[in-house]
Design a protein around this motif. Structure first.
Motif, PDB file in Angstrom:
ATOM      1  N   LEU A  38       0.833  -1.204   0.000  1.00  0.00           N
ATOM      2  CA  LEU A  38       0.000   0.000   0.000  1.00  0.00           C
ATOM      3  C   LEU A  38       0.866   1.252   0.000  1.00  0.00           C
ATOM      4  O   LEU A  38       0.607   2.210  -0.756  1.00  0.00           O
ATOM      5  N   PHE A  39       1.897   1.271   0.840  1.00  0.00           N
ATOM      6  CA  PHE A  39       2.837   2.393   0.856  1.00  0.00           C
ATOM      7  C   PHE A  39       3.453   2.585  -0.538  1.00  0.00           C
ATOM      8  O   PHE A  39       3.574   3.712  -1.027  1.00  0.00           O
ATOM      9  N   ALA A  40       3.863   1.475  -1.156  1.00  0.00           N
ATOM     10  CA  ALA A  40       4.503   1.555  -2.470  1.00  0.00           C
ATOM     11  C   ALA A  40       3.553   2.131  -3.520  1.00  0.00           C
ATOM     12  O   ALA A  40       3.939   2.972  -4.336  1.00  0.00           O
ATOM     13  N   LEU A  41       2.300   1.687  -3.511  1.00  0.00           N
ATOM     14  CA  LEU A  41       1.318   2.181  -4.477  1.00  0.00           C
ATOM     15  C   LEU A  41       1.050   3.670  -4.296  1.00  0.00           C
ATOM     16  O   LEU A  41       0.961   4.430  -5.266  1.00  0.00           O
ATOM     17  N   SER A  72       1.800  12.402  11.009  1.00  0.00           N
ATOM     18  CA  SER A  72       2.145  12.235   9.601  1.00  0.00           C
ATOM     19  C   SER A  72       0.936  12.124   8.687  1.00  0.00           C
ATOM     20  O   SER A  72       0.905  12.711   7.601  1.00  0.00           O
ATOM     21  N   ARG A  73      -0.061  11.357   9.085  1.00  0.00           N
ATOM     22  CA  ARG A  73      -1.188  11.117   8.185  1.00  0.00           C
ATOM     23  C   ARG A  73      -1.935  12.404   7.861  1.00  0.00           C
ATOM     24  O   ARG A  73      -2.345  12.626   6.716  1.00  0.00           O
ATOM     25  N   LEU A 120      -7.517  12.023  -5.873  1.00  0.00           N
ATOM     26  CA  LEU A 120      -8.726  11.859  -5.062  1.00  0.00           C
ATOM     27  C   LEU A 120      -8.773  10.460  -4.468  1.00  0.00           C
ATOM     28  O   LEU A 120      -9.059  10.280  -3.274  1.00  0.00           O
ATOM     29  N   LEU A 121      -8.455   9.471  -5.277  1.00  0.00           N
ATOM     30  CA  LEU A 121      -8.430   8.089  -4.798  1.00  0.00           C
ATOM     31  C   LEU A 121      -7.367   7.894  -3.728  1.00  0.00           C
ATOM     32  O   LEU A 121      -7.620   7.260  -2.679  1.00  0.00           O
ATOM     33  N   ILE A 122      -6.168   8.455  -3.939  1.00  0.00           N
ATOM     34  CA  ILE A 122      -5.080   8.296  -2.976  1.00  0.00           C
ATOM     35  C   ILE A 122      -5.411   9.001  -1.657  1.00  0.00           C
ATOM     36  O   ILE A 122      -5.093   8.499  -0.565  1.00  0.00           O
ATOM     37  N   ALA A 159      -6.554   8.329   4.071  1.00  0.00           N
ATOM     38  CA  ALA A 159      -7.461   8.617   5.185  1.00  0.00           C
ATOM     39  C   ALA A 159      -7.961   7.355   5.870  1.00  0.00           C
ATOM     40  O   ALA A 159      -8.219   7.354   7.077  1.00  0.00           O
ATOM     41  N   THR A 160      -8.076   6.268   5.129  1.00  0.00           N
ATOM     42  CA  THR A 160      -8.710   5.072   5.689  1.00  0.00           C
ATOM     43  C   THR A 160      -7.759   3.935   6.047  1.00  0.00           C
ATOM     44  O   THR A 160      -8.143   3.035   6.797  1.00  0.00           O
ATOM     45  N   THR A 161      -6.525   3.968   5.550  1.00  0.00           N
ATOM     46  CA  THR A 161      -5.662   2.795   5.759  1.00  0.00           C
ATOM     47  C   THR A 161      -4.275   3.082   6.329  1.00  0.00           C
ATOM     48  O   THR A 161      -3.681   2.197   6.949  1.00  0.00           O
TER      49      THR A 161
END
Length: 395
Positions: A22-25, A82-83, A182-184, A189-191
């Motif tokens: 997920l971080f990589a994407l 950070s988030r 927008l997707l990112i 926000a959620t993961t």
């Protein structure tokens, strides 16, 4: 995955592979904002009123904006949660990309290019966060795997932009990028886990500490110099190569997309470099990377050249060398002072994108005056300087 608050400990549990992916994407999607324009500046420039000599400013100003964000925004990740920082900057990137899609004036577009770079720095908050969460024994591997995503974002942004622009026009590229942001933003926000740093200081003290870190660690200064020179060559090549392919070799935007896709093969260097660093082979791997980078231009400096085949060889070898050197440098600087990783990363990456901005700014004028051979000679000389500095300082 639910949100959680993490703290920096010496015995951090292993990061789940799903989270690393997920971080990589996220890193790849965000950093791509800096590179969409590279293969399509000849489409953008006349449409917004920029001359051929000023066209490469689109790329260089984006990288300058990114460098400013690295220097003034990324260090905040050592001070604030950070988030939240990532959400703010990614939302700002979304708005800037939307505005660029509808811009018609040269100065407005160039200003937005600067802001797109400035607001895309959340990628450099994600990487230190991952380093903080990963245990020491696997930190190089985790950083290398995430850097693979970032580097694929850099390398795939160009073919994607070429394909979309060829079918729907260059403005569609920026609309697509805004939709992706927008997707990112929703994904972050959620993961992404929360991380509240232990460092306590004012913003002024935080920025002043950057000077202290730069003075204190010669490893940081050396690695910043090597990678700044490498990235100047990388950016110079990737800004000019599409011009050479379209003007003198007759390739279409779709053909240029396939060429840029070949360069993505170089992204395999990142996980290889991470594993070599974890195994204690940083010096030897760095030497190999710094030798390969200038050698990558040999096919272009032959008297007759090798046409598009020579450019493909250069793209693959140069990308491999630059990505390997970048990950080895990050692994080295993250070991210097764990509680300051965001600031160390900010200094390291700032030097890289300053080098990239210089390379991009030189691209159009050097190419217009000296052609591809002169450009290739300059691009080979920059990593050669890095190699000489490396041999002189670290043998």
């Amino acid at each position: 995955m639910t949100s959680q608050t993490s703290s920096l400990t010496s015995e951090s549990p292993a990061l789940p592979q799903a989270l690393v992916l997920l971080f990589a994407l996220c890193c790849g999607a965000i950093v791509a904002n800096l590179y969409y324009a590279q293969p399509i500046i000849e489409l953008i420039a006349p449409d917004v009123g920029l001359s051929a000599e000023r066209a490469s400013l689109i790329v260089s100003l984006t990288q300058i904006g990114y460098a400013l964000g690295l220097l003034f925004l990324v260090p905040l990740a050592d001070l604030l949660e950070s988030r939240r920082l990532m959400l703010i900057t990614t939302a700002a990137a979304l708005l800037c990309l939307l505005a660029a899609a509808f811009a018609n004036q040269p100065d407005v577009f160039l200003g937005l290019a600067l802001l797109i770079g400035l607001s895309s720095v959340s990628v450099q908050m994600l990487i230190p966060l991952a380093a903080n969460l990963a245990p020491e024994a696997s930190r190089g591997r985790v950083v290398g795997n995430i850097m693979s995503g970032l580097l694929l974002g850099i390398l795939l942004a160009r073919p994607l932009a070429s394909l979309v622009a060829g079918e729907f026009g260059w403005r569609a590229v920026y609309l697509m990028a805004a939709g992706l942001m927008l997707l990112i933003t929703l994904v972050i926000a959620t993961t992404i886990p929360r991380h509240a740093p232990s460092h306590r200081a004012s913003y002024g003290q935080l920025l002043a500490s950057l000077v202290h870190l730069l003075r204190r660690y010669p490893t940081l200064r050396r690695r910043a110099l090597y990678q700044g020179l490498m990235f100047a060559s990388f950016s110079l090549f990737w800004t000019v190569a599409p011009l050479e392919l379209s003007r003198h070799l007759g390739l279409s935007q779709q053909d240029i997309a396939l060429f840029a896709l070949a360069g993505a093969i170089g992204a395999v260097a990142a996980p290889i470099a991470g594993r070599l660093a974890d195994a204690g082979h940083t010096w030897c791997a760095s030497l190999v990377a710094l030798i390969l980078a200038p050698l990558a231009f040999a096919p272009n400096l032959l008297s007759a050249g090798l046409g598009w085949i020579g450019l493909v060889v250069t793209a693959i070898v140069l990308d491999f060398a630059v990505q390997m050197s970048m990950v080895l440098g990050q692994r080295s600087i993250y070991a210097l002072e764990p509680q300051s990783r965001a600031r160390l990363n900010a200094l390291y990456m700032t030097s890289i994108f300053v080098g990239g901005a210089i390379g991009s700014a030189l691209a159009s004028p050097v190419y217009e005056r000296f052609g591809w051979s002169g450009t290739a000679l300059l691009a080979a000389g920059l990593p050669l300087l890095a190699l000489l500095a490396f041999i002189g300082k670290e043998r």
